[in-house]
Design a protein around this motif. Structure first.
Motif, PDB file in Angstrom:
ATOM      1  N   ASN A   1      51.074  20.569 103.572  1.00  0.00           N
ATOM      2  CA  ASN A   1      50.439  19.831 102.235  1.00  0.00           C
ATOM      3  C   ASN A   1      50.970  19.767 101.228  1.00  0.00           C
ATOM      4  N   LEU A   2      51.322  21.193 100.822  1.00  0.00           N
ATOM      5  CA  LEU A   2      51.908  21.521  99.583  1.00  0.00           C
ATOM      6  C   LEU A   2      53.343  20.896  99.656  1.00  0.00           C
ATOM      7  N   LEU A   3      54.080  20.656 100.817  1.00  0.00           N
ATOM      8  CA  LEU A   3      55.402  20.067 100.862  1.00  0.00           C
ATOM      9  C   LEU A   3      55.332  18.636 101.124  1.00  0.00           C
ATOM     10  N   LYS A   4      54.348  18.002 100.762  1.00  0.00           N
ATOM     11  CA  LYS A   4      54.069  16.688 101.372  1.00  0.00           C
ATOM     12  C   LYS A   4      55.084  15.501 100.501  1.00  0.00           C
ATOM     13  N   GLU A   5      55.017  15.689  99.412  1.00  0.00           N
ATOM     14  CA  GLU A   5      55.986  14.794  98.300  1.00  0.00           C
ATOM     15  C   GLU A   5      57.241  14.945  98.883  1.00  0.00           C
ATOM     16  N   PHE A   6      57.726  16.249  99.022  1.00  0.00           N
ATOM     17  CA  PHE A   6      59.290  16.422  99.364  1.00  0.00           C
ATOM     18  C   PHE A   6      59.335  15.855 100.957  1.00  0.00           C
ATOM     19  N   LEU A   7      58.554  15.965 101.942  1.00  0.00           N
ATOM     20  CA  LEU A   7      58.587  15.394 103.209  1.00  0.00           C
ATOM     21  C   LEU A   7      58.668  13.962 103.039  1.00  0.00           C
ATOM     22  N   LEU A   8      57.768  13.264 102.295  1.00  0.00           N
ATOM     23  CA  LEU A   8      57.862  11.850 102.070  1.00  0.00           C
ATOM     24  C   LEU A   8      58.975  11.218 101.319  1.00  0.00           C
ATOM     25  N   ASP A   9      59.635  11.938 100.422  1.00  0.00           N
ATOM     26  CA  ASP A   9      60.845  11.543  99.685  1.00  0.00           C
ATOM     27  C   ASP A   9      62.020  11.484 101.008  1.00  0.00           C
ATOM     28  N   TYR A  10      62.072  12.714 101.739  1.00  0.00           N
ATOM     29  CA  TYR A  10      63.059  13.008 102.664  1.00  0.00           C
ATOM     30  C   TYR A  10      63.054  11.814 103.673  1.00  0.00           C
ATOM     31  N   THR A  11      61.862  11.342 104.193  1.00  0.00           N
ATOM     32  CA  THR A  11      61.693  10.390 104.966  1.00  0.00           C
ATOM     33  C   THR A  11      61.927   9.064 104.375  1.00  0.00           C
ATOM     34  N   GLU A  12      61.552   8.814 103.287  1.00  0.00           N
ATOM     35  CA  GLU A  12      61.911   7.490 102.551  1.00  0.00           C
ATOM     36  C   GLU A  12      63.236   7.341 102.579  1.00  0.00           C
ATOM     37  N   THR A  13      63.893   8.273 101.979  1.00  0.00           N
ATOM     38  CA  THR A  13      65.635   8.195 101.751  1.00  0.00           C
ATOM     39  C   THR A  13      66.259   7.789 103.002  1.00  0.00           C
ATOM     40  N   PHE A  14      65.871   8.430 104.417  1.00  0.00           N
ATOM     41  CA  PHE A  14      66.393   8.058 105.374  1.00  0.00           C
ATOM     42  C   PHE A  14      66.036   6.730 105.942  1.00  0.00           C
ATOM     43  N   ALA A  15      64.911   6.514 105.732  1.00  0.00           N
ATOM     44  CA  ALA A  15      64.206   5.236 106.297  1.00  0.00           C
ATOM     45  C   ALA A  15      64.966   3.971 105.516  1.00  0.00           C
ATOM     46  N   LYS A  16      65.320   4.132 104.554  1.00  0.00           N
ATOM     47  CA  LYS A  16      65.835   2.899 103.715  1.00  0.00           C
ATOM     48  C   LYS A  16      67.238   2.847 103.959  1.00  0.00           C
ATOM     49  N   LYS A  17      67.704   3.869 104.430  1.00  0.00           N
ATOM     50  CA  LYS A  17      69.387   3.736 104.828  1.00  0.00           C
ATOM     51  C   LYS A  17      69.590   3.224 106.148  1.00  0.00           C
ATOM     52  N   GLU A  18      68.829   3.853 106.965  1.00  0.00           N
ATOM     53  CA  GLU A  18      69.174   3.774 108.468  1.00  0.00           C
ATOM     54  C   GLU A  18      68.107   2.917 109.311  1.00  0.00           C
ATOM     55  N   ILE A  19      66.817   2.607 109.002  1.00  0.00           N
ATOM     56  CA  ILE A  19      65.931   1.877 109.917  1.00  0.00           C
ATOM     57  C   ILE A  19      65.909   0.378 109.270  1.00  0.00           C
ATOM     58  N   ASP A  20      65.644  -0.480 110.280  1.00  0.00           N
ATOM     59  CA  ASP A  20      65.607  -1.814 109.937  1.00  0.00           C
ATOM     60  C   ASP A  20      64.320  -2.055 109.337  1.00  0.00           C
ATOM     61  N   LYS A  21      64.276  -3.160 108.437  1.00  0.00           N
ATOM     62  CA  LYS A  21      63.232  -3.195 107.429  1.00  0.00           C
ATOM     63  C   LYS A  21      62.051  -3.656 108.173  1.00  0.00           C
ATOM     64  N   LYS A  22      62.200  -4.247 109.404  1.00  0.00           N
ATOM     65  CA  LYS A  22      61.005  -4.621 109.943  1.00  0.00           C
ATOM     66  C   LYS A  22      60.036  -3.584 110.413  1.00  0.00           C
ATOM     67  N   TYR A  23      60.618  -2.411 110.514  1.00  0.00           N
ATOM     68  CA  TYR A  23      59.980  -1.240 110.982  1.00  0.00           C
ATOM     69  C   TYR A  23      59.348  -0.405 109.731  1.00  0.00           C
TER      70      TYR A  23
END
Length: 490
Positions: free
Chosen positions: A152-174
């Motif tokens: 929970n205390l690292l939540k923002e870091f984990l969400l930023d980490y996921t978002e960076t990967f998602a925008k670059k590697e995952i199809d927008k439909k997902y």
């Protein structure tokens, strides 16, 4: 085949590997969690920054506690967190839902935080403070609590980490823009704040990925088992002669009186150690100091543990599922009754394990798995394509079953997966299926037992004969997990 993050979002698993993220299962939690010490021990500036954020929040909580601001509303606002289930780590045998941090944890932690972190920000023995320190005192804070609090205390870091990967590697439909509650703490408003992220989204929920190099399995690097198990050596290493003498003198007084030839039980020693630690909390500081001086060891052990989970629950399961697809009709069973589906799938598992090298799934470095919990997770990961619900039953007063396979309230089968090495096998065979069938209002029960040696096989067969449970013997499936030769019949 859709079991893992890469499967569901249509990406090459190598991309996750290159990014440094673990390829989680979206079928079931995997037994990993974040170890805060790996942030402290890392040379990465972003990890050091997150460690400092954790300390900043602990400092805030400690100051508020010292000022008497520990009423029910502040405990709810500052200590109580839901589990971040979207990272798919934890100890759930089915799905990804855990209990999170409730009011009981909040009361325990808030009432003791000023004692536990008495030297927060002014450490003299250790290099830093550590959240894991809370789990070294008897205040109702275990490793699950430390894991949930850390996440929970690292939540923002984990969400930023996921978002960076998602925008670059995952199809927008997902992907989907999601407004997430309690992401970061505003110290001016003294409240947790929401924030929006673009995240992988499936089955009406977002998904979080986590860097592999902050994960571990079984225990945090700083843990109470090591503290108590190494108690004598830790205390012996204390250079202050007077303090060392006082500690050992007090410890001896806390042990119960015994005759000269009588030995202390582990329970008696543990109780005396805990009382001594409570009397001399300096012991914890010296213990943490030793842990801090072995950052490389912490990293090395965590890497091996994470690789073990990756091997068992990702690589091996993926290979096993391919065998099931190729060698059986495991995923083509027409929906009939829950008992029929559960039994047929177990029989298919047995066939692939025994006749098509599927037994390799259960071996790591030539040694068979030892935990039934691992066996049960493996079974759940293979059952990813079914019209039936596969759930972990709640504890009904007689103990939870491993799985309940059902389709509606009137068609339910309870399934138990056991290792033949289980020391309570007699009790399991004698009572388990009967008790669980009664407790769950179902007439169907199956027990699958995996054995790794002829000795284990003979032990189970002997127990079945001794207990005279012929009426349910057809529902007890023995699976040969031995390497090499197999028995002709089971």
């Amino acid at each position: 085949m859709k079991i893992y993050f890469s499967d569901f979002f249509g990406i090459d698993s190598d991309k996750l590997e290159d990014y440094g993220a673990f390829n989680i299962s979206l079928i079931n939690d995997l037994p990993l969690f974040i170890d805060p010490f790996l942030l402290f021990g890392s040379s990465k500036p972003e990890y050091q920054n997150e460690h400092n954020k954790v300390l900043k929040y602990l400092t805030f909580l400690k100051e508020k506690a010292e000022n008497g601001l520990n009423n029910s509303s502040t405990i709810q606002a500052w200590y109580v967190f839901k589990e971040v289930k979207q990272n798919w780590f934890g100890y759930s045998k089915v799905g990804n839902s855990g209990s999170g941090l409730g009011r009981k944890f909040g009361k325990a932690f808030s009432s003791s935080i000023h004692i536990v972190f008495d030297d927060l920000g002014k450490e003299q023995v250790t290099q830093s403070s550590h959240l894991e320190k809370a789990g070294l005192f008897q205040i109702g804070v275990g490793k699950d609590n430390i894991s949930d609090f850390s996440t929970n205390l690292l939540k923002e870091f984990l969400l930023d980490y996921t978002e960076t990967f998602a925008k670059k590697e995952i199809d927008k439909k997902y992907l989907k823009t999601v407004n997430i509650e309690r992401v970061y703490f505003d110290y001016k408003l003294e409240r947790w704040m929401p924030k929006q992220f673009v995240l992988p989204y499936i089955n009406d929920d977002f998904v979080i990925i986590t860097p592999k190099d902050i994960l571990t399995k079984d225990e945090n690097w700083i843990n109470s088992n090591d503290l108590r198990g190494d108690f004598t050596r830790i205390c012996t290493s204390i250079s202050n002669d007077q303090l060392r003498g006082e500690i050992f003198n007090y410890f001896r007084k806390m042990l119960p009186a015994k005759q000269p030839n009588q030995k202390y039980t582990q329970k008696e020693r543990t109780a005396a150690i805990q009382k001594t630690i409570s009397k001399f909390p300096e012991i914890i500081k010296f213990f943490i100091k030793e842990k801090e001086e072995n950052k490389k060891g912490a990293k090395s052990i965590a890497e091996k543990r994470v690789e073990l989970v990756d091997t068992i629950f990702v690589k091996n399961v993926s290979s096993f599922v391919e065998l099931l697809l190729e060698k059986s009709d495991f995923y083509d069973i027409p929906p009939k009754s829950s008992f029929d589906e559960a039994m047929k799938r177990i029989v298919y598992l047995k066939d692939v394990i025994e006749k098509n090298d599927g037994y390799k799934l259960f071996y790591i470095d030539g040694k068979p798995i030892k935990r039934e919990a691992d066996l049960q997770i493996i079974y759940r990961l293979t059952w990813f394509a079914s019209d039936f619900d596969v759930n972990r039953e709640p504890n009904n007063g007689r103990g939870p079953v491993d799985y309940s396979v059902s389709k509606g309230s009137n068609d339910k089968t309870v399934v138990e997966f056991k290792l033949a090495s289980n020391s309570k096998m007699r009790q399991n065979l004698e009572n388990q299926v009967k008790v669980y069938k009664e407790a769950n209002n179902t007439t169907n029960g199956i027990t699958a037992i995996l054995y790794f040696s002829t000795t284990e096989y003979n032990k189970v067969k002997k127990l079945i004969g001794e207990l005279g449970i012929k009426e349910v013997e057809e529902s007890i499936i023995l699976i040969d997990g031995r390497r090499g030769c197999k028995l002709n019949s089971v």
